[in-house]
Scaffold this motif. Structure first.
Motif, short mmCIF file in Angstrom:
data_model
loop_
_atom_site.label_atom_id
_atom_site.label_comp_id
_atom_site.label_asym_id
_atom_site.label_seq_id
_atom_site.Cartn_x
_atom_site.Cartn_y
_atom_site.Cartn_z
N CYS A 25 1.07 -0.90 -0.07
CA CYS A 25 0.20 0.34 0.09
C CYS A 25 0.60 1.36 -0.29
N GLU A 26 2.40 0.86 0.46
CA GLU A 26 2.92 2.15 0.64
C GLU A 26 4.00 2.73 -0.37
N SER A 104 -9.67 -0.70 1.78
CA SER A 104 -9.98 -0.23 0.41
C SER A 104 -8.80 0.85 0.10
N ARG A 105 -7.91 0.80 1.13
CA ARG A 105 -6.52 0.71 1.12
C ARG A 105 -5.70 0.09 -0.02
N HIS A 163 -13.49 7.76 -4.77
CA HIS A 163 -13.40 8.08 -4.00
C HIS A 163 -12.02 7.86 -2.76
N SER A 164 -11.53 5.78 -3.11
CA SER A 164 -10.39 5.98 -2.19
C SER A 164 -9.27 6.03 -3.05
N SER A 165 -9.48 6.46 -4.52
CA SER A 165 -8.33 7.05 -5.37
C SER A 165 -7.83 8.04 -5.01
N GLU A 167 -8.26 9.82 -2.52
CA GLU A 167 -8.38 9.85 -0.59
C GLU A 167 -8.64 11.07 0.39
N GLN A 169 -9.78 14.00 2.24
CA GLN A 169 -9.22 14.03 3.46
C GLN A 169 -11.06 14.98 3.87
#
Length: 206
Positions: A25-26, A104-105, A163-165, A167, A169
């Motif tokens: 993920c990172e 989701s990530r 929404h996930s892509s 990100e 806030q």
């Protein structure tokens, strides 16, 4: 007699998989390698081989775990009892508000990885098809035509992936407050106070 290192010196399969998922993920799939993972979990490289034959075995285990959590888990939530379409969509939204139900990530990281891996792309396509069929089934069950069910399902899934892509806030409270409006957009029906109350009670208590 062969001496086996104690479990604290080799960790657990879950420990290695959690670290691999976090690294994916990172930093993407190219960063998921044995030595960086060993450093991340504070164990030696040989400890890795108590749990996985090689890196490919780790990657396959990671994909299997994603399939079980994000696809099988999502379908299980879709199959939960609902008296109406709004309650059914609230059940689905549980997945996207609770990381224990749907990550989701990780889903986004798998999609990025699949762009360079044709075999993974095939598994992703299968997962997406399973999810679409399950969600379309909710709509047709509550009287929507097949075409309308397909369009509403695609809009719902595209919105969540976007929404996930992107990100966004926003606070958890603000996102929760908007969910009833999203449900109305995706179903064409305003959820009842009872439906909203049951949904909110599940998440405000967390």
């Amino acid at each position: 007699m062969t001496q086996h290192p104690p479990s604290r010196l080799r960790g657990s399969e879950t420990l290695w998989l959690d670290a691999a998922s976090d690294l994916l993920c990172e930093a993407g799939i190219d960063a998921v390698k044995i030595m960086p993972l060993a450093k991340r979990v504070g164990l030696s490289r040989p400890s890795f081989y108590w749990h996985f034959k090689d890196r490919e075995a780790l990657l396959d285990a990671m994909v299997q775990r994603w399939e079980a959590k994000n696809t099988d888990g999502l379908i299980t939530r879709i199959d939960a009892y609902a008296e109406n379409i709004c309650e059914a969509i609230f059940n689905l939204f549980d997945c996207w508000l609770n990381d224990d139900l749907f990550d989701s990530r990780l889903d986004l990281a798998i999609r990025n990885w699949a762009r360079t891996d044709t075999s993974l792309q095939q598994r992703l396509d299968q997962a997406d098809a399973q999810r679409r069929i399950a969600i379309e089934g909710i709509f047709t069950h509550f009287g929507y035509s097949e075409t309308e069910a397909e369009v509403r399902t695609r809009a719902l899934l595209f919105a969540q992936t976007g929404h996930s892509s992107m990100e966004f806030q926003e606070s958890r409270f603000k996102r929760l407050a908007r969910i009833p409006d999203y449900v109305e957009v995706f179903t064409g029906q305003r959820p009842s106070e009872g439906d909203v109350g049951r949904f909110m009670s599940r998440h405000l208590a967390e």
